[in-house]
Write a protein that holds these residues in place. Structure first.
Motif, PDB file in Angstrom:
ATOM      1  N   ARG A   1      38.149   3.603   4.805  1.00 30.01           N
ATOM      2  CA  ARG A   1      38.533   2.755   5.782  1.00 30.01           C
ATOM      3  C   ARG A   1      39.776   2.926   6.371  1.00 30.01           C
ATOM      4  O   ARG A   1      40.639   2.850   5.602  1.00 30.01           O
ATOM      5  N   PHE A   2      39.641   2.876   7.707  1.00 26.14           N
ATOM      6  CA  PHE A   2      41.118   3.056   8.594  1.00 26.14           C
ATOM      7  C   PHE A   2      40.907   2.399   9.746  1.00 26.14           C
ATOM      8  O   PHE A   2      39.637   1.975  10.340  1.00 26.14           O
ATOM      9  N   THR A   3      42.053   1.962  10.414  1.00 24.07           N
ATOM     10  CA  THR A   3      42.075   1.277  11.740  1.00 24.07           C
ATOM     11  C   THR A   3      42.397   2.457  12.505  1.00 24.07           C
ATOM     12  O   THR A   3      43.313   3.354  12.296  1.00 24.07           O
ATOM     13  N   LEU A   4      41.663   2.697  13.567  1.00 23.39           N
ATOM     14  CA  LEU A   4      41.928   3.629  14.710  1.00 23.39           C
ATOM     15  C   LEU A   4      42.219   3.106  15.801  1.00 23.39           C
ATOM     16  O   LEU A   4      41.576   2.192  16.251  1.00 23.39           O
ATOM     17  N   SER A   5      42.989   3.631  16.742  1.00 24.49           N
ATOM     18  CA  SER A   5      43.524   2.976  17.827  1.00 24.49           C
ATOM     19  C   SER A   5      43.566   4.038  18.903  1.00 24.49           C
ATOM     20  O   SER A   5      44.059   4.972  18.760  1.00 24.49           O
ATOM     21  N   PHE A   6      43.574   3.595  20.197  1.00 22.31           N
ATOM     22  CA  PHE A   6      43.693   4.692  21.113  1.00 22.31           C
ATOM     23  C   PHE A   6      44.520   3.912  22.256  1.00 22.31           C
ATOM     24  O   PHE A   6      44.150   2.760  22.801  1.00 22.31           O
TER      25      PHE A   6
ATOM     26  N   GLY B   1      43.060   0.077  22.666  1.00 17.05           N
ATOM     27  CA  GLY B   1      41.610  -0.072  22.011  1.00 17.05           C
ATOM     28  C   GLY B   1      41.787   0.016  20.374  1.00 17.05           C
ATOM     29  O   GLY B   1      42.322   1.113  19.952  1.00 17.05           O
ATOM     30  N   ILE B   2      41.282  -0.784  19.637  1.00 20.92           N
ATOM     31  CA  ILE B   2      41.605  -0.939  18.266  1.00 20.92           C
ATOM     32  C   ILE B   2      40.287  -1.089  17.459  1.00 20.92           C
ATOM     33  O   ILE B   2      39.557  -1.983  17.790  1.00 20.92           O
ATOM     34  N   TYR B   3      40.099  -0.268  16.526  1.00 20.95           N
ATOM     35  CA  TYR B   3      38.862  -0.278  15.940  1.00 20.95           C
ATOM     36  C   TYR B   3      38.940   0.116  14.525  1.00 20.95           C
ATOM     37  O   TYR B   3      39.642   0.812  13.826  1.00 20.95           O
ATOM     38  N   ARG B   4      37.940  -0.789  13.489  1.00 25.13           N
ATOM     39  CA  ARG B   4      37.858  -0.611  12.246  1.00 25.13           C
ATOM     40  C   ARG B   4      36.744   0.360  11.832  1.00 25.13           C
ATOM     41  O   ARG B   4      35.522   0.182  12.230  1.00 25.13           O
ATOM     42  N   ILE B   5      37.250   1.460  11.164  1.00 26.83           N
ATOM     43  CA  ILE B   5      36.120   2.760  10.758  1.00 26.83           C
ATOM     44  C   ILE B   5      35.880   2.496   9.367  1.00 26.83           C
ATOM     45  O   ILE B   5      37.117   2.572   8.714  1.00 26.83           O
TER      46      ILE B   5
END
Length: 161
Positions: free
Chosen positions: A111-116, A43-47
């Protein structure tokens, strides 16, 4: 075509100006790759976090590997009892079982990309947080712990975001 989000069976495109999918106080989450679109592989998310915004208190995951890639601003990542400043271009990989926390303590947005990986339907966690925030219930320990435990997040004590 100038859609903010486009998806079909072959590809997903999310524009930079897409509206967030979940808002949790001063933190906005935009889904870039949902777990259901990746067969739960990732799962990839922009935070995006406003200045002086707590992110996640000290916690660990039994199964999830978490990845942070900072694009703008400064993110504080708490690992092994140490606060680490991450700036644009910095990357951090947090393995399962590792206690960690993060926050924006600065005066500028981050701003960062967070992945799980695996994803474990992480969107449900963000949506649950957004619902609790909208109801003013983020400080309710029982509700927060219930949500965290459903999404492989074990709360731990001790990080001042």
């Amino acid at each position: 075509m100038s859609l903010e989000r486009w998806e079909d069976a072959m590809a997903t495109i999310v524009r930079n100006d897409a509206k967030p999918d979940a808002v949790i106080g001063g933190m906005r989450v935009t889904y870039l790759a949902r777990g259901d679109a990746t067969a739960d592989a990732i799962g990839i998310y922009r935070i995006t976090m406003d200045p002086r915004t707590p992110g996640a208190g000290l916690h660990r995951h039994a199964r999830l590997t978490e990845k942070f890639a900072v694009e703008a601003g400064a993110l504080i990542l708490h690992l092994d009892g140490t606060d680490i400043d991450l700036g644009p271009g910095d990357f951090a990989l947090v393995r399962p079982g590792t206690p960690h926390a993060f926050a924006n303590r600065g005066d500028e947005p981050v701003r960062f990309t967070l992945s799980f990986a695996p994803a474990l339907a992480r969107e449900g966690f963000f949506e649950g947080l957004a619902d609790l925030a909208a109801a003013g219930r983020l400080s309710e320990a029982e509700a927060m712990e219930d949500l965290m435990l459903r999404y492989d997040q074990e709360p731990l004590a001790g990080f001042d975001g």
